[in-house]
Design a protein around this motif. Sequence first.
Motif, mmCIF file in Angstrom:
data_model
loop_
_atom_site.group_PDB
_atom_site.id
_atom_site.type_symbol
_atom_site.label_atom_id
_atom_site.label_comp_id
_atom_site.label_asym_id
_atom_site.label_seq_id
_atom_site.Cartn_x
_atom_site.Cartn_y
_atom_site.Cartn_z
ATOM 1 N N SER A 1 5.538 54.799 -120.227
ATOM 2 C CA SER A 1 5.546 55.216 -121.632
ATOM 3 C C SER A 1 6.484 56.390 -121.869
ATOM 4 C CB SER A 1 4.124 55.594 -122.074
ATOM 5 O OG SER A 1 3.252 54.488 -121.969
ATOM 6 N N TRP A 2 6.559 57.309 -120.899
ATOM 7 C CA TRP A 2 7.352 58.536 -121.067
ATOM 8 C C TRP A 2 8.510 58.617 -120.085
ATOM 9 C CZ3 TRP A 2 1.822 60.458 -120.594
ATOM 10 C CH2 TRP A 2 1.164 60.286 -121.812
ATOM 11 N N ARG A 3 9.023 57.453 -119.701
ATOM 12 C CA ARG A 3 10.095 57.396 -118.711
ATOM 13 C C ARG A 3 11.308 58.213 -119.150
ATOM 14 N NH1 ARG A 3 11.865 54.158 -114.461
ATOM 15 N NH2 ARG A 3 14.125 53.933 -114.288
ATOM 16 N N GLY B 1 5.997 75.822 -130.076
ATOM 17 C CA GLY B 1 5.176 74.753 -129.516
ATOM 18 C C GLY B 1 5.893 74.034 -128.413
ATOM 19 N N ARG B 2 5.266 72.992 -127.910
ATOM 20 C CA ARG B 2 5.840 72.190 -126.836
ATOM 21 C C ARG B 2 5.497 70.733 -127.086
ATOM 22 N NH1 ARG B 2 1.730 73.816 -121.924
ATOM 23 N NH2 ARG B 2 -0.202 73.284 -122.989
ATOM 24 N N LEU B 3 6.180 69.879 -126.372
ATOM 25 C CA LEU B 3 5.969 68.447 -126.545
ATOM 26 C C LEU B 3 4.580 68.048 -126.033
ATOM 27 C CD1 LEU B 3 7.075 65.646 -127.240
ATOM 28 C CD2 LEU B 3 7.905 65.494 -124.904
ATOM 29 N N VAL B 4 3.820 67.411 -126.877
ATOM 30 C CA VAL B 4 2.500 66.907 -126.496
ATOM 31 C C VAL B 4 2.455 65.443 -126.904
ATOM 32 C CG1 VAL B 4 0.026 67.050 -126.856
ATOM 33 C CG2 VAL B 4 1.387 69.144 -126.795
ATOM 34 N N ALA B 5 2.077 64.584 -125.972
ATOM 35 C CA ALA B 5 2.059 63.152 -126.266
ATOM 36 C C ALA B 5 0.741 62.544 -125.804
ATOM 37 C CB ALA B 5 3.238 62.455 -125.579
ATOM 38 N N TYR B 6 0.380 61.460 -126.433
ATOM 39 C CA TYR B 6 -0.853 60.760 -126.094
ATOM 40 C C TYR B 6 -0.581 59.262 -126.145
ATOM 41 C CZ TYR B 6 -5.534 58.784 -126.581
ATOM 42 O OH TYR B 6 -6.659 58.024 -126.422
ATOM 43 N N ALA B 7 -1.106 58.549 -125.176
ATOM 44 C CA ALA B 7 -0.917 57.097 -125.155
ATOM 45 C C ALA B 7 -2.165 56.441 -124.590
ATOM 46 C CB ALA B 7 0.300 56.727 -124.313
ATOM 47 N N SER B 8 -2.497 55.277 -125.093
ATOM 48 C CA SER B 8 -3.655 54.541 -124.590
ATOM 49 C C SER B 8 -3.465 53.064 -124.891
ATOM 50 C CB SER B 8 -4.949 55.049 -125.231
ATOM 51 O OG SER B 8 -4.970 54.723 -126.614
ATOM 52 N N ARG B 9 -4.205 52.255 -124.188
ATOM 53 C CA ARG B 9 -4.200 50.813 -124.452
ATOM 54 C C ARG B 9 -5.480 50.225 -123.882
ATOM 55 N NH1 ARG B 9 -3.415 47.572 -120.060
ATOM 56 N NH2 ARG B 9 -2.222 48.339 -118.257
ATOM 57 N N GLN B 10 -5.819 49.026 -124.326
ATOM 58 C CA GLN B 10 -6.991 48.347 -123.801
ATOM 59 C C GLN B 10 -6.651 47.662 -122.481
ATOM 60 O OE1 GLN B 10 -8.165 45.699 -126.962
ATOM 61 N NE2 GLN B 10 -9.559 47.210 -127.840
ATOM 62 N N ASN C 1 -12.097 68.913 -116.425
ATOM 63 C CA ASN C 1 -11.174 68.254 -117.347
ATOM 64 C C ASN C 1 -11.686 68.363 -118.778
ATOM 65 O OD1 ASN C 1 -9.047 66.759 -118.314
ATOM 66 N ND2 ASN C 1 -10.015 64.790 -117.850
ATOM 67 N N VAL C 2 -11.459 69.512 -119.396
ATOM 68 C CA VAL C 2 -11.894 69.738 -120.768
ATOM 69 C C VAL C 2 -10.975 68.999 -121.730
ATOM 70 C CG1 VAL C 2 -12.343 71.479 -122.535
ATOM 71 C CG2 VAL C 2 -12.784 72.000 -120.129
ATOM 72 N N VAL C 3 -11.545 68.257 -122.653
ATOM 73 C CA VAL C 3 -10.743 67.495 -123.613
ATOM 74 C C VAL C 3 -9.903 68.440 -124.466
ATOM 75 C CG1 VAL C 3 -10.817 65.875 -125.533
ATOM 76 C CG2 VAL C 3 -12.483 65.683 -123.678
ATOM 77 N N ALA C 4 -8.603 68.228 -124.450
ATOM 78 C CA ALA C 4 -7.685 69.125 -125.180
ATOM 79 C C ALA C 4 -7.490 68.635 -126.608
ATOM 80 C CB ALA C 4 -6.353 69.200 -124.449
ATOM 81 N N ASP C 5 -8.591 68.662 -127.385
ATOM 82 C CA ASP C 5 -8.461 68.245 -128.775
ATOM 83 C C ASP C 5 -7.966 69.412 -129.627
ATOM 84 O OD1 ASP C 5 -10.612 69.909 -128.938
ATOM 85 O OD2 ASP C 5 -12.069 68.352 -129.412
#
Length: 216
Positions: free
Chosen positions: A133-135, A100-109, A187-191
């Motif tokens: 976030s991923w500096r 596998g590989r590193l996969v990250a997700y971040a969100s905020r209001q 841009n297909v959602v990568a779920d």
Amino acid sequence: MKGAEVFSKIDLRSGYHQILVQPEDVQKTAFRTREDHVDHLRVVLDVLREHQLYDKLSKCEFWLEEVQFLGHVISAKGIAVDLAKIETVLKWERLKTVTGRLVAYASRQLKVHEKNYPTHDLELVAIVFALKSWRNYLYGSQFQVFSDHKSLKYLFDQKELNMRQRKWMEYLKDYDFKLLYHLGKANVVADTLSRKKMHMLCMMIKELELIENSEI
């Protein structure tokens, strides 16, 4: 929505996420009886016509007994998880290899003052937030950033910037990256479920390559 018997979905061609609903109009987004449904549909469509907002007919559905929305099924019985999604998860095969590989997700209001930003600045806010976030992963590395907001392609060539844009540009200069335009429709959602389909496709391609090499 429990108790409602008919459902409709209206999908605008663009910009729906930019339309703010007044608090006193929220009740117009849900209705219980067939008569209410007709009345509110007429109100909604009249407002859209008045403001020249156009629907995408292929994604609009009317007078349904149940409707699928964001992985859920909405009907007179209430809101339930889509059984097709559950079945896929229950039949998920156990992993046999550790790859596998590193996969990250971040969100905020959005912050209060950010709600007044134009779309261009909001897209830029998202990029700055992601880099912060991923500096620890990105700083000192070459990478690509994809955005479906076309005007950002010319970000580094713009001569007239407001104060906050100048501040963001100074921060972005710390990174070695290319800002690329990615068409929104592509841009297909990568779920998780879509990743499984892609994983199966990759496995099939590898199997075909092995067969061809063995025949040689």
